[in-house]
Design a protein around this motif. Sequence first.
Motif, short mmCIF file in Angstrom:
data_model
loop_
_atom_site.label_atom_id
_atom_site.label_comp_id
_atom_site.label_asym_id
_atom_site.label_seq_id
_atom_site.Cartn_x
_atom_site.Cartn_y
_atom_site.Cartn_z
N ASN A 1 1.82 9.04 -6.12
CA ASN A 1 1.76 10.37 -5.62
C ASN A 1 0.88 10.74 -4.56
N ARG A 2 0.22 9.89 -3.79
CA ARG A 2 -0.61 10.19 -2.65
C ARG A 2 -0.26 9.59 -1.43
N SER A 3 -1.15 10.12 -0.45
CA SER A 3 -1.02 9.58 0.98
C SER A 3 -1.55 8.01 1.14
N LEU B 1 0.71 -1.29 0.01
CA LEU B 1 -0.07 -0.14 0.13
C LEU B 1 0.94 1.17 0.04
N LEU B 2 1.99 1.41 0.87
CA LEU B 2 2.64 2.45 1.05
C LEU B 2 3.55 2.61 -0.41
N GLU B 3 4.08 1.58 -1.11
CA GLU B 3 4.89 1.81 -2.36
C GLU B 3 3.69 1.95 -3.54
N ALA B 4 2.66 1.66 -3.39
CA ALA B 4 1.76 2.18 -4.44
C ALA B 4 1.16 3.67 -4.40
N ALA C 1 -8.70 5.55 -2.95
CA ALA C 1 -8.77 5.49 -4.65
C ALA C 1 -8.96 3.97 -4.83
N ARG C 2 -8.44 3.06 -4.08
CA ARG C 2 -8.75 1.62 -4.34
C ARG C 2 -10.02 1.08 -4.09
#
Length: 109
Positions: free
Chosen positions: A30-32, A22-25, A39-40
């Motif tokens: 370019n979002r938190s 999740l953090l990589e995505a 978004a997902r």
Amino acid sequence: MTTHTDQQLNNLGLSEELKVKLLEAAQEHNRSATAEVIARLEETFARDDITEARAIRNALMVELGSVLQAGLTAAEDLDKVQSALQEAQKILDTKLSSTHLSEEDRPRP
């Protein structure tokens, strides 16, 4: 050191592997992390809506096909009835013509 994002992800009960993904995505987009989760989720629900809409469309297409087939069958039946009526009219016209000729040929009193 635990960051605010780490704490939020911990509150969700995500596995370490899922948090990393999740953090990589999130970084890639370019979002938190929170924005990535939102978004997902929105994308998943949108896909569900699309899948449901497709299922409804497919059901309507099947129904439309049935209605069109019934209409074609009815049109074919109507053509048969119309042909039969035309044939009956020809026979009637022939009989009426022969009846009129016979009456004309008869001597009048």
